[in-house]
Design an enzyme around this catalytic site. Structure first.
Site, PDB file in Angstrom:
ATOM      1  N   GLY A 104       2.683   0.778  12.352  1.00 13.90           N
ATOM      2  CA  GLY A 104       3.187  -0.511  12.818  1.00 13.90           C
ATOM      3  C   GLY A 104       4.137  -0.303  13.973  1.00 13.90           C
ATOM      4  O   GLY A 104       4.256   0.794  14.530  1.00 13.90           O
ATOM      5  N   GLY A 105       4.852  -1.373  14.316  1.00 11.54           N
ATOM      6  CA  GLY A 105       5.731  -1.308  15.462  1.00 11.54           C
ATOM      7  C   GLY A 105       6.901  -0.364  15.284  1.00 11.54           C
ATOM      8  O   GLY A 105       7.360   0.265  16.244  1.00 11.54           O
ATOM      9  N   MET A 106       7.415  -0.237  14.056  1.00  8.49           N
ATOM     10  CA  MET A 106       8.600   0.580  13.832  1.00  8.49           C
ATOM     11  C   MET A 106       8.408   1.630  12.736  1.00  8.49           C
ATOM     12  O   MET A 106       9.356   2.293  12.352  1.00  8.49           O
ATOM     13  CB  MET A 106       9.799  -0.304  13.464  1.00  8.49           C
ATOM     14  CG  MET A 106      10.257  -1.235  14.583  1.00  8.49           C
ATOM     15  SD  MET A 106      11.838  -2.036  14.231  1.00  8.49           S
ATOM     16  CE  MET A 106      11.451  -2.997  12.770  1.00  8.49           C
TER      17      MET A 106
ATOM     18  N   ASP B 174       7.415 -10.438   5.305  1.00  8.19           N
ATOM     19  CA  ASP B 174       6.206 -10.076   6.063  1.00  8.19           C
ATOM     20  C   ASP B 174       4.963 -10.187   5.183  1.00  8.19           C
ATOM     21  O   ASP B 174       4.165  -9.259   5.098  1.00  8.19           O
ATOM     22  CB  ASP B 174       6.342  -8.670   6.647  1.00  8.19           C
ATOM     23  CG  ASP B 174       5.368  -8.418   7.798  1.00  8.19           C
ATOM     24  OD1 ASP B 174       4.899  -9.411   8.407  1.00  8.19           O
ATOM     25  OD2 ASP B 174       5.066  -7.249   8.085  1.00  8.19           O
TER      26      ASP B 174
ATOM     27  N   LYS C  92       6.568   5.990   3.807  1.00  7.26           N
ATOM     28  CA  LYS C  92       6.765   5.178   5.012  1.00  7.26           C
ATOM     29  C   LYS C  92       7.837   5.844   5.857  1.00  7.26           C
ATOM     30  O   LYS C  92       9.003   5.917   5.466  1.00  7.26           O
ATOM     31  CB  LYS C  92       7.187   3.762   4.632  1.00  7.26           C
ATOM     32  CG  LYS C  92       7.395   2.854   5.834  1.00  7.26           C
ATOM     33  CD  LYS C  92       7.769   1.447   5.407  1.00  7.26           C
ATOM     34  CE  LYS C  92       7.960   0.544   6.599  1.00  7.26           C
ATOM     35  NZ  LYS C  92       8.301  -0.843   6.207  1.00  7.26           N
TER      36      LYS C  92
ATOM     37  N   ILE D 221      -2.164   6.642   7.109  1.00 10.10           N
ATOM     38  CA  ILE D 221      -3.037   5.553   6.667  1.00 10.10           C
ATOM     39  C   ILE D 221      -2.612   4.195   7.229  1.00 10.10           C
ATOM     40  O   ILE D 221      -3.285   3.190   6.973  1.00 10.10           O
ATOM     41  CB  ILE D 221      -3.097   5.478   5.125  1.00 10.10           C
ATOM     42  CG1 ILE D 221      -1.690   5.340   4.521  1.00 10.10           C
ATOM     43  CG2 ILE D 221      -3.807   6.691   4.567  1.00 10.10           C
ATOM     44  CD1 ILE D 221      -1.690   5.189   3.014  1.00 10.10           C
TER      45      ILE D 221
ATOM     46  N   VAL E 140       2.798   4.878   7.852  1.00  7.94           N
ATOM     47  CA  VAL E 140       2.662   5.179   6.429  1.00  7.94           C
ATOM     48  C   VAL E 140       1.669   6.324   6.253  1.00  7.94           C
ATOM     49  O   VAL E 140       0.589   6.320   6.855  1.00  7.94           O
ATOM     50  CB  VAL E 140       2.193   3.936   5.641  1.00  7.94           C
ATOM     51  CG1 VAL E 140       2.046   4.273   4.154  1.00  7.94           C
ATOM     52  CG2 VAL E 140       3.182   2.782   5.825  1.00  7.94           C
TER      53      VAL E 140
END
Length: 315
Positions: free
Chosen positions: A17-19, A135, A37, A14, A22
């Protein structure tokens, strides 16, 4: 690796991201939906070490607040020999992200203020525990039927802790980074408040408070264009515009605390927010409900606040 630790069955990705990515997952032991995650393999060890991710999960797990998506568990998986992948199991917040809502443009100012009041309350709880989110952005704010949930405390860090990411990597989303974060100074609550100012500005106007080209300047020359003044918005109270301006100050000492922001914004729209009362002034009209005050005096009010009608997030 469809089931982690013999317990968490991965069902649908769902977010990515960069690292990390999820997954909507199912906890086979407690028979409930969760979010998992997964830290993407192959990243720099300094940025994604098991020790670092475990520390972040422990920090986030200390937060228990109605506007924070809770952390349930931490573990590691081994998809191939010699490759250890850490993961964090979190509450699955059902709803739509603030980012999705903002695709249609600015929010009604009353809704924008209420959303940011609840985000501020979540940050106040984190800051009271010495935790900085790092963030805050629309994609990490979920609008649910019962209110806001701030997501992804997975890169949260103790306030003032040295940055343990590799040289050249700045943790966070460029448009929401405070000036001092660009210089890799230790994260403080004031950095979260800068991001809140950007978030509030975006909710009120439908755009960022600086030109589109400024992201390159952020990461390249380390120079940020001065945020554009908030335009006139019909009916917007002056204290909201002033709060937004102070959040976007270059000097961290000028920015308000998350506690103060939550109180001011909640009062403007006569909303209830939950904040740590150890440092709060006496309760004001309709603005604050806290589980840290006398239980007998607040129990009935808390029940109304938590079990009231669903929140309408329409424009």
């Amino acid at each position: 690796m469809r089931t982690l630790g013999g317990r968490y069955r991965l069902e649908q990705r769902i977010g990515i991201g960069g690292m990390s990515e999820v997954w909507r997952s199912h906890d086979l032991v407690l028979d409930r939906p969760v979010a998992v995650k997964l830290i993407s393999p192959g990243q720099d060890e300094g940025a994604t070490s098991v020790e670092r991710i475990r520390d972040e999960a422990r920090s986030a797990a200390r937060l228990v607040h109605p506007n924070v998506a809770s952390v349930h568990d931490f573990g590691t998986a081994t998809p191939m020999p010699g490759c250890e992948v850490p993961y964090i199991v979190m509450e699955l917040a059902e709803g739509e992200t603030l980012a999705a809502h903002l695709r249609d443009g600015a929010l009604d100012w009353r809704i924008a203020v209420r959303v940011c009041a609840e985000v501020s309350a979540a940050l106040a709880a984190a800051h009271a525990h010495g935790i900085v989110h790092r963030d805050v952005k629309p994609a990490n704010v979920m609008l649910t039927p019962s209110g806001v949930k701030v997501l992804d405390f997975g890169i949260a860090t103790p306030a003032g802790a040295p940055d343990r990411t590799p040289d050249g990597i700045v943790v966070g989303t460029p448009a929401y980074l405070a000036p001092e974060q660009l210089d890799r100074q230790p994260a403080t609550p004031a950095a979260d408040m800068y991001a809140l100012g950007v978030l509030l500005y975006y909710c009120l106007t439908g755009r960022l408070p600086y030109a589109a080209s400024s992201t390159t300047q952020l990461l390249g020359e380390r120079q940020r264009q001065a945020p554009e003044p908030l335009p006139e918005i019909d009916g917007l109270p002056a204290e909201v515009a002033d709060l937004c301006r102070r959040c976007l100050a270059d000097d961290p000492l000028v920015r308000p605390s998350s506690l103060m922001a939550a109180l001011v914004l909640a009062e403007v729209v006569d909303a209830r927010v939950y904040v740590p009362m150890l440092a709060a002034p006496p309760r004001q009209r309709g603005g604050v409900v806290s589980p840290w005050t006398d239980r007998a005096a607040t129990e009935a009010t808390e029940a109304v606040a938590l079990d009231g009608p669903p929140t309408a997030w329409g424009g």
